[in-house]
Scaffold this motif. Structure first.
Motif, short mmCIF file in Angstrom:
data_model
loop_
_atom_site.label_atom_id
_atom_site.label_comp_id
_atom_site.label_asym_id
_atom_site.label_seq_id
_atom_site.Cartn_x
_atom_site.Cartn_y
_atom_site.Cartn_z
N TYR A 25 28.26 -11.22 -28.73
CA TYR A 25 27.46 -10.73 -29.84
C TYR A 25 26.86 -9.36 -29.56
N TYR A 26 26.50 -9.09 -28.32
CA TYR A 26 25.93 -7.80 -27.96
C TYR A 26 26.89 -6.68 -28.33
N SER A 27 28.16 -6.78 -27.90
CA SER A 27 29.15 -5.74 -28.18
C SER A 27 29.41 -5.61 -29.68
N ILE A 28 29.48 -6.73 -30.36
CA ILE A 28 29.73 -6.72 -31.81
C ILE A 28 28.58 -6.02 -32.52
N LEU A 29 27.34 -6.37 -32.18
CA LEU A 29 26.18 -5.80 -32.87
C LEU A 29 25.91 -4.36 -32.47
N LYS A 30 26.12 -4.03 -31.21
CA LYS A 30 25.87 -2.67 -30.71
C LYS A 30 26.69 -1.65 -31.51
#
Length: 170
Positions: free
Chosen positions: A125-130
């Protein structure tokens, strides 16, 4: 025995009836399984309603696919005379394109501010949201399962959001 589950009923003002739309997820909910096969003459008991998502003004909605009716209900209640709908954005997380619910309704309300995220088995989720969340000053609304909300919250905090900016349905 009595089964209890949470469902969203969208208010359609002036209507004397409503439709129940069930996305059947095998082994996910006994209630969903039951509703998908109920006889048209069957009956269900609906308890008193409560707001599952408290609206605190324009922001970004991050929603797990099956929870989109809750946010659709929130967006439909926004008075366009007092709040600019273009100040709202929505990221809808889906396993695949086949899982998308209320796609045309969301496009009609939010236009290009509505995006589907197809994550399949990718749970970073971090990579997707970043890649998609740039404004660190906005309100964030998360709506999904406990695990989804926890993972999104963790990712947003790691990106740099303050906990006070993030609102959940729990």
């Amino acid at each position: 025995g009595l089964e209890v589950d949470t469902f969203t009923i969208i208010d359609v003002s002036g209507s004397s009836f409503f439709d129940i739309i069930v996305k059947n997820c095998p082994s996910d909910s006994k209630i969903s399984d039951y509703l998908s096969i109920i006889d048209t003459n069957g009956s269900i008991f609906i308890s008193e309603a409560w707001d599952a998502q408290e609206y605190k003004g324009p922001g970004l909605f991050i929603v797990e696919n099956i929870f989109i009716p809750r946010i659709l209900n929130v967006l439909k209640k926004i008075n366009p005379d007092s709040v600019n709908i273009s100040n709202h954005k929505l990221l809808l997380f889906n396993d695949s394109k086949a899982d998308v619910l209320f796609d045309s309704e969301m496009k009609n309300i939010l236009g290009t501010n509505y995006k589907n995220i197809y994550y399949g088995n990718q749970f970073d989720y971090y990579s997707i949201l970043k890649k998609r969340v740039y404004n660190l000053d906005q309100k964030i609304y998360i709506c999904g399962t406990y695990k989804f909300e926890k993972n999104i919250m963790t990712a947003l905090l790691n990106i740099g959001f303050n906990k006070e900016q993030i609102h959940t349905g729990k």
